[in-house]
Structures are given as structure tokens and as C-alpha cells.
Design a protein around this motif. Structure first.
Motif, PDB file in Angstrom:
ATOM      1  N   UNK B  37       0.659  -1.594  -0.284  1.00  0.00           N
ATOM      2  CA  UNK B  37       0.022  -0.114  -0.271  1.00  0.00           C
ATOM      3  C   UNK B  37       0.851   1.614  -0.180  1.00  0.00           C
ATOM      4  N   UNK B  38       0.636   2.339  -0.465  1.00  0.00           N
ATOM      5  CA  UNK B  38       1.154   3.313  -0.648  1.00  0.00           C
ATOM      6  C   UNK B  38       0.236   4.809  -0.455  1.00  0.00           C
ATOM      7  N   UNK B  39       0.477   5.392   0.446  1.00  0.00           N
ATOM      8  CA  UNK B  39      -0.101   6.276   1.403  1.00  0.00           C
ATOM      9  C   UNK B  39      -0.267   7.662   0.300  1.00  0.00           C
ATOM     10  N   UNK B  40       0.323   7.664  -0.513  1.00  0.00           N
ATOM     11  CA  UNK B  40       0.635   9.186  -1.112  1.00  0.00           C
ATOM     12  C   UNK B  40       1.184   8.730  -2.211  1.00  0.00           C
ATOM     13  N   UNK B  41       1.435   7.586  -2.438  1.00  0.00           N
ATOM     14  CA  UNK B  41       1.553   7.516  -4.250  1.00  0.00           C
ATOM     15  C   UNK B  41       3.671   7.497  -4.878  1.00  0.00           C
ATOM     16  N   UNK B  42       4.203   8.247  -3.243  1.00  0.00           N
ATOM     17  CA  UNK B  42       5.461   8.478  -3.910  1.00  0.00           C
ATOM     18  C   UNK B  42       6.113   7.506  -2.758  1.00  0.00           C
ATOM     19  N   UNK B  43       5.262   7.006  -1.507  1.00  0.00           N
ATOM     20  CA  UNK B  43       6.667   5.594  -0.628  1.00  0.00           C
ATOM     21  C   UNK B  43       5.287   4.636  -0.923  1.00  0.00           C
ATOM     22  N   UNK B  44       5.584   2.922  -0.601  1.00  0.00           N
ATOM     23  CA  UNK B  44       4.457   2.036   0.178  1.00  0.00           C
ATOM     24  C   UNK B  44       5.729   1.235   0.546  1.00  0.00           C
ATOM     25  N   UNK B  45       4.676   0.725   0.847  1.00  0.00           N
ATOM     26  CA  UNK B  45       4.467  -0.549   2.543  1.00  0.00           C
ATOM     27  C   UNK B  45       3.769  -1.907   2.067  1.00  0.00           C
ATOM     28  N   UNK B  46       5.064  -2.715   2.236  1.00  0.00           N
ATOM     29  CA  UNK B  46       4.420  -4.027   2.412  1.00  0.00           C
ATOM     30  C   UNK B  46       4.206  -5.369   3.416  1.00  0.00           C
TER      31      UNK B  46
END
Lengths: 229, 828
Positions: B37-46
Motif C-alpha cells: 500500500x502506498x499512502x501518497x504515491x511516493x512511498x509504499x509499504x508491504x
């Protein structure tokens, strides 16, 4: 002083006019009815009531005017009316407070009440007429009215005693009246309190004079016109 | 959830481990990538889910590769997103790349890898829920709405502030299940309207970034939508009124109520009592009012009245209202108003108004006394006329304009206090058009007509004044000579004149006499000229010099009228006067000479004096000749109050006359035969003069007035001629007073100068005298000109005649009348 004198002259003139009016009335319209054999030629009761009503009407007119003038001049914004609910010195005399009460009370009692109220005002009116002159910048119109009311009240009292004497069958009651102890309040040093004392007195005067006027008109219609004025 | 899940996995793992421990250790189970999931299109987490750990501590390693490269990387940050997670920061996030991610679990025994997960960052964006949601209710324009505010989700990355979210709000009443979702847009506040007052609502908000998924809903917020205002507005007591001085009602104005009604309570306390009562009757007088019936109404008592407005949110109390019922009486309008037109004695219509007091008011008992006032105006009028009528219940209105429609209204008021009632309904009354107007028209017409007539009359008078005058006041015909030519008179010779007159030969014959009028007039005209004629012959004769030569017969015939004609011509005197004033007394019937003698004054022998005071002052000498028997001319001036008495023969009194003339400029001697106060004067004067006298009276009061006072004109007529025995003429005075008569001598040539007798009291009988007038007895010897007169009566006549015109000329106001007396030279 000259103004005062003038006012008194004017007052005298008015008094003369009124008395003259009454006298003229007496001379012209009310020929005393002298029944055959009667010793006393008396003014009829109707005529007596007519005069009394006129006089009470006049007194109330004066007192209303005086109250209004005083109210406008001295009582604005002081909230006197709220304080004035304490009652008047004549409140000890239980007078009819509505039409039914007034109609139920016996006319002799009502007459006595009128007498009582009138007597109760003898004293305060005298003091009012003198003390009112000490009010700061009291206008002439208030001064002469105070004197005039005092005189006319006495006159009315005389007339009422005459009427009562005519109407009463038995012995007259004791002189009821309600004493007035308000003189010191009229002489208070504090102007606000003193003005309120005047205000209250004038307010009560207006009320009681109206009561008397109303009662007399009622009595006249009842006794003279058999409730069909 | 995640942690729960993890912990549960761990429990399972532990269980597995224990079983493994019981059964023996093994390699870890296969982990599973749960979500990226990315919160703001610049970072993401899995995040992943570990598999069974095999009873041994297990390491998890995340490897990823990009679709464009073969290289395999390990997770850059296992910490930032929590356990069993990997955080890819900005540097490791490329929105244009697909990541292939696997998780490997490793322990002492062995390892196990998860299935690879393909991740497109753009598609896995899901922001956190917005935060700081706050709610409040606001009121604008009496509409209550909900005001919601929130903040965007907080981001760890500092640079993420520039992200723009779209928000959604959902609202539901607390007790309900269904949400109402509202799309808000990009703003972080919203005004929710249409909510029900008094209901509690639950509100949540969520957001979305571009193409990603909606965030979670934010935490719930609750809010109560209020009922209108809270607390209610302060009510206001509008007024209290007693319609009949027995009960009263108070009204108040409530504060604004929206949706939920406010409960109003009226509380009052009475003077002298501590207790507070509540309104006895809210209903009778309508909403927002309190009715105090008779039991609850006291007079001469101050009521302290307040109104409390209450709702769920609280209450508010009005300002106290102090009322003494005595002073708040306002009756209803009078009723039974009738308008009636009546007519007074002089038929002027007036309006009678009657009315009754309002039915509620008990006027009969005397408890309430009413006074009335009425007002009225014409229907099209602007201003009302207001009339105070006192206690009476009827009124009469006078002086209303007829033909107009009036509006009338009445109101009433207690005698002392209180206020005027409303005006009664308008009553209309048509004042009928007054007949007086018609009368006026008639009068106007009459006036116009009469003035027209007057105009015509005066016009004709001006045009034909003489004729009219003659018609109205027929003159006594003078001795006119028919067919006379004035020019002849003036210029011609006497013969011609006579021939013109038809009198051929001289002395005139009876033919001529026939032409003469049978009247002998004694005239009170200006004969003064006759007098001065003697004195100043030159003056007098200049007019008709030739005629002086003619004989006396002619003079007797024509001279008076001629003279009068002349005078009229020369002076243009009013013809009426002329005719009236032709008073030359002429003897008719051929007695040409009898002129002088005929002109006898009345029986009075004396001259008449109007003014006693000065009667003798002027002419003492002349007046009283010794013999006192001279016919005299009396000059009389009222103004100057003097009289001149002249003997007919005393022509030489001229100086005095002259003086008189000078003094008064005009003297108009008139032969006066009659006078009102004649008798009196007679007494005063020397009444012994026997001879016939002629009074010449100057009756001129006003010097310049050419007119004679008609009252003073006297003349005589021939009353009777007795021819039988001896010819006599009875002259009768024609004037009103008729006291005197002159006796002229009829007959042919005789002169009747002798008074025969006095008949009755007004008739003088004259007799012909043998010795003629030639020797006037009364002639004043002193008079110089007397002789001239004595020469012949004809001459005298002429001279007299001549004097007249001259005098007329001389004095503008002079008249042309001849006094026959002036021709009388002598008497006896």
C-alpha cells in the motif's frame, strides 16, 4: 417670588372661576326644591352629587396632570414605578377593587369609604402643597396644582359630609381615616429618595382621586339614576 | 488486524514449533504477502504473513526486483511500517515500475519463500483517514446547519504536503443504521444542511488521492442539532388593554420560534402581595395573550407582569410590565350609529348623529364614563374635521355643504384615562343639494334682469331724458307760442314775430290770445335778472336790443316764453327745468297789459322771508317804504339769509342788488307766491302792504346750482274767470300748499290789478282797474329808474323781459324763467 405670586393669583382665579361656576349653577339651574311645609330649603341630593362629581372629576384631572408632569420631569429612568408598588398610605382602607365589589358594597359604606379616603388626604395634601415648593426647579404648574388640589379636596370633603349626612339614616360612623406618616420622606436629604417619596405620593394621589371620582360617579348613578345613567 | 493476524500466526507457529519440538524441528513455513500500500504515491509499504516457523527462530527477508531489471534487491527498511513489513521510501519508489516482491523465511533448518507479489505503486495508493474532524451547529438567516471541519491525513514524509485529497463525508442520525454520504470535494470543511433540529447525528469523513482507494473512514463524531435558539429569545409584552374596565388582556410578542414551539408562561404579581400567579387564561384572547377575567382584575392595583419563554435549551424572561388597569382602558368603538337629515325652521338641513356606547361598556352603572369624539369630512376631502362632544350620545351638525357626501366616524374614550377606541366604521351621508342654491340662481337671474332694466332705463333717460321727464312729470305748460321762431325773436322785428305768431296787428287780438295758454304762472325762477335789468339796462338789453323797442303788448304775449327759450339756448339748461320753470305769469284772454298787475303775489301783501334773522338787514330801506304798498321783489337767499324785497317799480334798488350779485354771484329771484311758512313770515313782515306784490325770491342755496328747487316753485293757475258781471279772474294756486292764489285779470284789455275780494282763503279776486298801473302807488320815490317803468307797461315789460336773458347769460346757472311779477310796473 413674582412668578409664585402670579401662579397663586392664577390659582385664585381658577378657584374663583370654579366656585363661580358652581354658584352660577346653583343660582340658575338648581332652584332649591322646597316641599310644602318644609322648613329647610335644601339643595337636592342630585344637585349635591352633581357638584361632588364635578369636583372630584376636577381634582382627579389636576392630580393626573400633576403626576404626569412630575413623572416626565423627575422620574424618567429612575424606575420609580417598580418601587411604587409598595402601596399607599390609604391602602389600609379596604376599598372596592372592581366593579362587582363596588356594586356589592352598601352605598353608605362606600360613602364612608370615600369620606375616609378624603380625610386621609387632608394631611398629606397640606404638606405636599408646602413641600413641593422645595423641589428643585419645580414648575409653576405643579406648584399651583398642589395648592389647588388641597383646597378642592377640602371642598369636596365638605360636600361629601353633606351628602353623607343626607343619605345616612342613622348615626354617622366614627371618622375613619388612614394616617399619613410620609412627611419625613418628603424632607429627605437624598434627592433620589425624596423625589421618589414625591413620586409615590403623587402616584397615590392620582389613584385615590380616581377612586373617589369613580365611586362618586357610581354612587350618583346608583342613588340618583337608579343604575341607569 | 494485522497484528492480531500476526500474533495468531505466531501462536500457530509456536504451536507448530511445539509440535515440531515434540515431533522434531523443521524448516519454516511459507510466508504470504498480505498487502502492499502506498499512502501518497511516493512511498509504499508491504506486509506479509509469516508461515510456520518450524520450531526455530526465523528470519524474514524481503526481496524485490523491478520489471525492467533482473537485479534483486532486499528490503530497504524493515522498521518504518512495523513488524513483518517493508517500507519503501521515496528513493526506492518509482511509480512507473512494477515491483516483484517475495518474502523468504529462514531458520536453522532451512528457508521458504512466499509467492511473488506484483506491485504497481499507482494502483496501491490509499491514504490514511483524515484527522481532526470537528462539528458545530450554526444559525444563519434562521436556518440551522452543521459545520464540519477536518484536516488531511498526516504524512511521515515531509514533502507530502502538496498532495490534494478528495473527501467524502457521511452523516447519519445516531439511532439509525443508514449513512448518508456526501461528496465534499477538495475542501476540508463542509456545511451540512437539512438536518432535523433536536436530533443527534454521527459524522465521519474519508479521503482519496487521485486514482487510489478511499481511505478508511475517520473516527466518528457526534453532534446534537439544537431546537431553534437556545435559550429562546426574550419575549416582549406588547400591551395590555381593558375594553370595558372590568377585565383586561395582555399580549406579548414571542421570540422567533423555529421548528420547536416555545412554551410561554405569563406570571404576575399584584401590588402589596408577594405571591406570584400564573396567567389564568391563555386561550380566550388568542395566541400569545393572557386574559384576566373579572375575578382576576383589580383596579387601582399595579400588576407586575412578566412573560417567560421556555424550550429545552432554557428559558428567557421578558422585562417586567407594570400595569394599573385603571389606565389601560380602551373601549370598543361606539355602535348603532345613525345619521339623519333634518330640516330646521328656516329649512336648512342639518345632520343629527346618534350612537350608542360599545356594548361591553357598562355606562349605566357609572362605573365607566365615556366621552365621544366624531370626525367627518366630505368624501373627497383630505382633512377630517374633528368634534369633541363629551358624554352625550348625539350631535347635530349644521353648516354642511349641500350636495356633498360626507363620511362620519365616531370613537370614544373613558373620561379620565385610557385611550381612544378605534374609529367606528365609516358612515356616509349625502347632503341633498340645497334649494337655497336654486334660490340663489333665481336671485342672480333676477338681479341681472333688474340691472339690465335699470341700464336700459338709464340709457333711455340719457337719450330722451327730457321726454321721459316730461312724461313722468308732466310740466305745467307754459305760455308757449306755437310756431314761434326763435331767430325771429332774436333778430326779427316785432311785427314779424307777431305775424309769425299769427297775431296780426298790434295790440294783439284775441286771435293771438287764443294761442296763449290759459295759465298764468307765477314762477319762482331766477327773475333776479329782472331786477338788475332796471339797474343796468345796458347789460340787460344787450341781448335783445331790438325788443326793447317793441311795445308792451307783444311783451305781454310772448316775452316770458321767448326769454325762456333764449335762456335755454344760451345756457343749455336742462330742458326739464325750463319747462318747469316757465312760470311767467301771463294774462290770457287778451289782457296783454295786465302782466304787471296780474303778477300779484298772493294775498299776502308782504314779502316772504325765509330767514327771519336777516330778513330786514339787507333791505331795510327798500323794504319799508313809507307807504309800504309797493309791489316788491323779494330776494331771498337761504344761504345768506337775506331777502330783498323790491317794489316792482323800485327798479332803482339796483345797487343793493348789484351788491347782492357780487356777493353771491348768482341770485335767482323767483316770484314766490306760496310759501310754507308764509304766514309766519307775513306776520314778521309788514303785512299791511295792500298792493299786489311780487316776491322775487332767490331760492338759490347753492350759488352755482342751475336748478331750482322745485318745492319753491309756485305758480298759479287761472282758476276761474268770471265774465258775467265784471270780469275777474280767479287765480288759484296750484302748488301743494295751495294757500295763495293770484288773481289775474282775464278779459281783453283790462288790467285786473285790483283785489276785489278774497274768497275762501286762497282765492283772490282781482278786478279791472280803471287807472292803470302807470302810477304805481308803491313806487319808491327814491328810485331813479322807477320813472322808466312808469312810462309804460309795455316798455317795462320789455325791459323786464330783456333783463332775463341777460341775466341768464351772465350767470351760467341762471334760468330763463320770467317772473310775471317783474312785469308789473304798478299796482292799483
Amino acid at each position: 417670588m413674582s412668578a409664585k405670586g402670579a401662579s397663586q393669583k392664577g390659582l385664585l382665579l381658577v378657584a374663583l372661576l370654579v366656585s363661580n361656576m358652581l354658584l352660577t349653577k346653583e343660582g340658575v339651574t338648581s332652584l332649591p326644591i322646597c316641599p310644602n311645609g318644609s322648613v329647610n330649603c335644601q339643595v337636592s341630593l342630585e344637585e349635591l352629587f352633581d357638584r361632588a362629581v364635578k369636583l372630584s372629576h376636577y381634582i382627579h384631572f389636576l392630580s393626573s396632570e400633576m403626576f404626569n408632569e412630575f413623572d416626565e420631569r423627575y422620574a424618567q429612568g429612575r424606575g420609580f414605578i417598580a418601587k411604587a408598588v409598595n402601596g399607599c398610605h390609604t391602602s389600609s382602607l379596604t376599598t372596592p377593587e372592581d366593579k362587582e365589589q363596588a356594586q356589592q358594597i352598601h352605598h353608605e359604606d362606600l360613602l364612608n369609604l370615600v369620606l375616609g379616603v378624603l380625610r386621609s388626604w387632608n394631611d398629606p395634601l397640606i404638606h405636599l402643597a408646602s413641600e413641593v415648593q422645595r423641589i428643585k426647579e419645580a414648575p409653576e404648574t405643579i406648584l399651583w396644582k398642589a395648592v389647588e388640589i388641597e383646597e378642592q379636596n377640602k371642598r369636596l370633603l365638605e360636600g361629601m359630609e353633606k351628602i353623607v349626612g343626607r343619605v345616612h339614616s342613622g348615626e354617622t360612623e366614627n371618622e375613619i381615616y388612614s394616617p399619613w406618616e410620609g412627611l419625613p420622606s418628603l424632607q429627605l436629604a437624598d434627592e433620589d429618595s425624596r423625589l421618589f417619596a414625591f413620586y409615590n405620593l403623587l402616584h397615590c394621589l392620582r389613584r385615590d382621586s380616581h377612586k373617589i371620582d369613580n365611586y362618586l360617579k357610581l354612587l350618583k348613578c346608583r342613588l340618583i339614576h337608579d343604575n341607569n345613567c | 488486524m494485522k497484528q492480531k493476524f500476526i500474533s495468531s500466526v505466531q501462536i500457530i507457529l509456536q504451536l507448530a514449533l511445539t509440535t515440531a519440538g515434540l515431533t522434531g524441528q523443521s524448516y519454516p513455513g511459507k510466508p504470504r504477502i498480505i498487502r502492499c500500500r502506498s499512502l501518497e504515491k511516493e512511498t509504499f509499504s508491504c506486509w506479509w504473513k509469516p508461515g510456520s516457523d518450524g520450531g526455530l527462530p526465523t528470519n524474514y527477508t524481503l526481496f524485490y526486483s523491478k520489471d525492467s531489471e533482473e537485479k534483486i534487491y532486499e528490503c530497504p527498511d524493515y522498521q518504518a511500517s512495523g513488524p513483518n513489513s517493508c517500507y519503501f521510501d521515496k528513493n526506492h519508489t518509482n511509480p512507473w515500475t512494477t515491483y516483484i516482491i517475495t518474502v523468504m523465511a529462514t531458520n536453522e533448518i532451512g528457508s521458504n519463500s512466499s509467492d511473488p507479489q506484483y506491485v504497481d505503486v499507482t494502483s496501491i495508493v490509499q491514504p490514511d483517514a483524515p484527522v481532526n474532524l470537528s462539528l458545530e451547529t450554526k444559525t444563519s438567516a434562521s436556518i440551522t446547519y452543521l459545520w464540519a471541519k477536518w484536516s488531511p491525513p498526516p504524512l511521515a514524509a515531509v514533502s507530502s504536503n502538496s498532495h490534494v485529497y478528495r473527501y467524502e463525508l457521511r452523516v447519519k442520525p445516531e439511532e439509525k443504521e443508514e449513512w448518508e454520504t456526501i461528496s465534499v470535494g477538495e475542501q476540508t470543511h463542509y456545511k451540512v444542511t437539512g438536518l432535523q433540529a433536536g436530533v443527534k447525528y454521527v459524522v465521519q469523513v474519508r479521503c482519496m488521492l487521485d486514482l487510489g482507494e478511499w481511505s478508511e473512514w475517520s473516527s466518528e463524531r457526534n453532534i446534537q442539532i439544537p431546537n431553534g435558539e437556545s435559550p429562546p429569545e426574550k419575549p416582549t409584552i406588547i400591551k395590555c388593554r381593558s375594553p370595558e374596565k372590568e377585565t383586561f388582556t395582555c399580549w406579548w410578542k414571542p421570540g422567533s420560534d423555529k421548528g420547536h414551539p416555545i412554551n410561554h408562561t405569563l406570571l404576575y404579581s399584584k401590588e402589596g402581595e408577594e405571591k406570584v400567579y400564573e396567567c389564568p387564561d391563555y386561550k380566550t384572547a388568542g395566541p400569545n395573550s393572557c386574559y384576566f377575567d373579572k375575578k382576576h382584575t383589580s383596579f387601582w392595583t399595579i400588576y407586575n407582569i412578566t412573560v417567560r419563554a421556555t424550550n429545552e435549551m432554557g428559558s428567557n424572561v421578558s422585562d417586567p410590565h407594570y400595569v394599573d388597569v385603571t389606565y389601560i382602558v380602551q373601549p370598543d368603538p361606539p355602535v348603532n350609529i345613525t345619521l339623519e337629515l333634518k330640516k330646521s325652521v328656516n329649512r336648512k338641513p342639518y345632520l343629527v348623529l346618534t350612537w350608542s356606547p360599545p356594548p361591553l361598556a357598562d355606562v349605566r352603572s357609572g362605573w365607566l364614563t365615556l366621552e365621544y369624539e366624531l370626525r367627518l369630512k366630505p368624501e373627497e376631502g383630505e382633512e377630517w374635521e374633528t368634534i369633541f362632544v363629551g358624554q352625550q350620545t348625539q350631535c347635530k351638525m349644521f353648516s354642511l355643504n349641500p350636495g356633498k357626501r360626507y363620511i362620519v366616524q365616531i370613537h370614544c374614550k373613558p373620561d379620565h384615562h385610557g385611550s381612544w377606541s378605534e374609529w367606528s366604521p365609516e358612515m356616509y351621508i349625502q347632503i341633498p343639494t340645497d334649494f337655497r342654491v336654486k334660490d340663489m340662481v333665481v336671485w342672480i337671474i333676477v338681479g341681472i334682469l333688474s340691472s339690465l332694466i335699470c341700464l336700459i332705463m338709464s340709457w333711455t333717460m340719457i337719450l330722451k331724458g327730457y321726454r321721459m321727464m316730461a312724461f313722468i312729470l308732466p310740466p305745467v305748460p307754459g305760455p308757449k307760442i306755437k310756431g314761434i321762431d326763435k331767430h325771429l325773436l332774436e333778430t326779427g322785428k316785432s311785427e314779424e314775430l307777431l305775424s309769425a305768431l299769427g297775431c296780426h296787428g298790434f295790440p294783439p287780438t284775441s286771435d293771438c290770445e287764443e294761442l296763449l295758454i290759459e295759465y298764468l304762472e307765477v314762477e319762482d325762477s331766477e327773475d333776479q335778472q329782472l331786477m338788475p335789468s332796471h339797474d343796468t339796462p345796458s347789460k340787460n338789453t344787450k341781448m335783445i336790443p331790438k325788443e326793447t323797442d317793441s311795445d308792451s303788448g307783444r311783451g305781454s304775449c310772448d316775452s316770458p316764453s321767448l326769454l325762456s327759450e333764449k335762456c335755454r339756448e344760451s345756457h343749455a339748461l336742462p330742458s326739464t327745468l325750463q319747462t318747469q320753470d316757465i312760470r311767467a305769469v301771463q294774462e290770457n284772454k287778451g289782457a296783454k297789459r295786465s302782466w304787471e298787475t296780474q303778477c300779484i303775489a298772493s294775498e299776502q301783501k308782504t314779502l316772504l322771508f325765509n330767514n327771519e334773522s336777516t330778513k330786514s338787514s339787507t333791505w331795510p330801506a327798500v323794504q319799508l317804504p313809507p307807504n309800504n304798498q309797493l309791489p316788491m321783489f323779494a330776494y331771498h337767499s337761504n344761504v345768506e339769509a337775506h331777502k330783498i324785497i323790491l317794489n316792482t317799480t323800485n327798479v332803482n334798488i339796483s345797487p343793493v342788488l348789484e351788491g347782492n350779485e357780487e356777493k353771491y354771484q348768482s341770485r335767482y329771484p323767483i316770484t314766490e307766491t306760496v310759501h310754507d311758512n308764509m304766514e309766519k313770515q307775513r306776520e314778521m313782515e309788514n303785512s299791511k302792504m295792500e298792493q299786489t306784490t311780487v316776491q322775487v325770491k332767490q331760492n338759490r342755496q347753492n350759488d352755482k346750482s342751475p336748478f331750482l328747487n322745485p318745492k319753491l316753485m309756485d305758480y298759479v293757475e287761472v282758476h276761474k274767470v268770471r265774465q258775467d258781471e265784471e270780469p275777474t279772474v280767479l287765480l288759484k294756486h296750484k302748488d301743494n300748499n295751495g294757500k295763495t292764489e293770484k288773481y289775474t285779470v282775464p278779459g281783453t284789455s283790462k288790467e285786473y290789478t285790483k283785489v276785489s275780494t278774497v274768497v275762501d282763503h286762497n282765492i283772490l279776486v282781482l278786478m279791472p282797474d280803471s287807472h292803470i298801473q302807470h302810477t304805481p302807488v308803491s313806487q319808491e320815490p327814491a328810485m331813479e329808474t322807477s320813472q322808466n317803468l312808469q312810462q309804460g307797461q309795455a316798455e317795462k315789460n320789455m325791459s323786464y323781459c330783456l333783463t332775463a336773458p341777460s341775466d341768464c347769460k351772465r350767470e351760467t346757472s341762471g334760468s330763463d324763467y320770467m317772473d310775471p311779477s317783474s312785469f308789473m310796473p304798478s299796482f292799483k
